[in-house]
Write a protein that holds these residues in place. Structure first.
Motif, PDB file in Angstrom:
ATOM      1  N   ARG A 225      -0.802  -3.013   0.053  1.00 20.09           N
ATOM      2  CA  ARG A 225      -0.780  -4.545   1.664  1.00 20.09           C
ATOM      3  C   ARG A 225      -1.901  -5.447   0.957  1.00 20.09           C
ATOM      4  O   ARG A 225      -1.591  -6.117   1.812  1.00 20.09           O
ATOM      5  CB  ARG A 225      -0.379  -3.519   2.771  1.00 20.09           C
ATOM      6  N   TRP A 255      -0.935 -10.730   2.120  1.00 21.68           N
ATOM      7  CA  TRP A 255      -0.963  -9.243   2.491  1.00 21.68           C
ATOM      8  C   TRP A 255       0.424  -9.314   3.543  1.00 21.68           C
ATOM      9  O   TRP A 255       0.842 -10.118   3.592  1.00 21.68           O
ATOM     10  CB  TRP A 255      -1.868  -9.368   3.835  1.00 21.68           C
ATOM     11  N   GLN A 256       1.226  -8.444   3.245  1.00 21.82           N
ATOM     12  CA  GLN A 256       1.992  -7.807   4.016  1.00 21.82           C
ATOM     13  C   GLN A 256       1.829  -6.794   5.667  1.00 21.82           C
ATOM     14  O   GLN A 256       1.061  -6.174   5.414  1.00 21.82           O
ATOM     15  CB  GLN A 256       2.511  -6.892   2.845  1.00 21.82           C
ATOM     16  N   PRO A 258       4.097  -4.864   6.900  1.00 18.79           N
ATOM     17  CA  PRO A 258       5.364  -3.800   7.483  1.00 18.79           C
ATOM     18  C   PRO A 258       6.678  -4.772   8.623  1.00 18.79           C
ATOM     19  O   PRO A 258       7.778  -4.187   7.698  1.00 18.79           O
ATOM     20  CB  PRO A 258       5.195  -2.612   6.014  1.00 18.79           C
TER      21      PRO A 258
END
Length: 289
Positions: A225, A255-256, A258
Motif C-alpha cells: 500500500r 500510497w493506496q 483501499p
C-alpha cells in the motif's frame, strides 16, 4: 465565523488563501489561481474571485470593470440583508444586482483594509440563492491567515500546507488530479488517482508508481500500500542532471487507501537536498474522502 449546522449537506473548500463551505451538490467547474466557479446540474450557481490589492482600493473601479464585462446589461446597487454581512464587521461591503442576458442575481464586493484583500462574489439564479444557502456560505467564508498552515480542499482531496507555499498550476482530469506548488526551494506536486481498484487490476502499486517515477529508482517498499522512489543523490549524478537542466534531487511516494478506492501521491524536486521531515509532514496531512 459560523458554519452551516447540517455539515452532511455542505462541503468545505480551501484554495489559495480562502476557505468556505458550499452546498454538497455544488461542484467546482472552473478552478483558477484566485477564482472558483461552482455549478449544480451543469448550470452556474456561484462564483468567487479574490486578490491582494496593491495600492489604494477603489470599489468604484472594480464595479465599473465588472459592469463593462456585462456589456449593455445593468449593474445596480443593492442592500444585502444583515445576515449576509454578519461575518464581515470592519470590512467595506458593496452589494449589487447584476444582469446578463436572461440571467442575473445578487453579488457582493468585500474589502478588508487590514489585510489589503478584496473578494468579489456573484450568485446565479440557477441555484437556490435565498438566505438558506447564501447566509451560511458567507458566514463560513474566511481568508486564511499568513504564517499558519493553509487548507487546500477541493473535490475529494484535502491537504494542509505551510502558508508560504505558492501555487504553480493544477490539472483536474477524469480520474487524475495534479496540483503543483513551490515551497521555498522545493517543488511539490500533490497527485490523486481514482478508481484505485481498476487502476491496480493485474498489477501492483509499485508497478503503477514506476510509470510516474520518470526513471527514478525505487528505494523503499513498505508493503502493498505504499512505495517510494528517490534519485541517486551522489554529486556526479546531481551535476549530470543539472547539466541536463533537470532538478538534481527527486522523490516520489505513492500510497493506496483501499477503503476510499484512491491512490494518493507526493512528488518533490529540488536542486538541494530534499527535506524529508517536511515531506513527511505534508504526506501525513494529505488525505482523500
Amino acid at each position: 465565523m459560523a458554519h452551516p449546522t447540517d455539515t452532511a449537506a455542505w462541503q468545505e473548500i480551501g484554495w489559495n488563501g480562502i476557505r468556505l463551505q458550499v452546498p454538497a451538490p455544488w461542484h467546482p467547474a472552473v478552478i483558477l489561481e484566485r477564482y472558483l466557479l461552482f455549478e449544480e446540474d451543469y448550470r452556474p450557481v456561484f462564483e468567487i474571485r479574490w486578490e491582494e490589492t496593491g495600492g489604494r482600493f477603489s470599489a468604484a473601479r472594480v464595479l465599473a470593470k465588472l459592469k463593462r464585462s456585462l456589456g449593455d446589461h445593468p449593474l445596480v446597487p443593492w442592500q444585502p440583508p444583515p445576515e449576509w454581512l454578519a461575518a464581515f464587521a470592519g470590512w467595506q461591503a458593496h452589494g449589487f444586482q447584476w444582469c446578463q442576458g436572461a440571467t442575473g442575481g445578487p453579488g457582493l464586493l468585500l474589502y478588508n483594509s487590514a489585510t489589503a484583500r478584496s473578494v468579489l462574489l456573484r450568485f446565479h439564479p440557477a441555484g437556490n440563492t435565498g438566505d438558506e444557502h447564501c447566509a451560511p456560505l458567507l458566514n463560513s467564508l474566511r481568508l486564511q491567515a499568513p504564517g499558519k498552515e493553509h487548507l487546500w480542499a477541493v473535490f475529494d482531496i484535502r491537504a494542509l500546507l505551510p502558508a508560504r507555499t505558492r501555487l504553480l498550476g493544477q490539472r483536474f482530469l477524469p480520474g487524475s488530479f495534479t496540483i503543483d506548488f513551490r515551497l521555498d526551494h522545493l517543488f511539490v506536486s500533490l497527485l490523486r488517482f481514482r478508481p484505485a481498484a481498476e487502476l491496480l487490476r493485474g498489477r501492483s502499486l509499485a508497478d503503477f508508481g514506476d510509470r510516474l517515477a520518470r526513471g527514478t529508482c525505487q528505494v523503499r517498499d513498505t508493503g502493498p500500500r505504499e512505495c517510494t522512489w528517490q534519485s541517486d543523490d551522489s554529486i556526479p549524478r546531481r551535476i549530470l542532471r543539472r547539466l541536463q537542466r533537470r532538478k538534481a534531487c527527486h522523490l516520489l511516494t505513492v500510497w493506496q487507501i483501499p477503503e476510499k478506492n484512491v491512490i494518493l501521491g507526493l512528488r518533490c524536486a529540488s536542486n538541494r537536498a530534499i527535506p524529508h521531515d517536511l515531506v513527511q509532514a505534508i504526506r501525513q496531512r494529505y488525505t482523500a474522502s
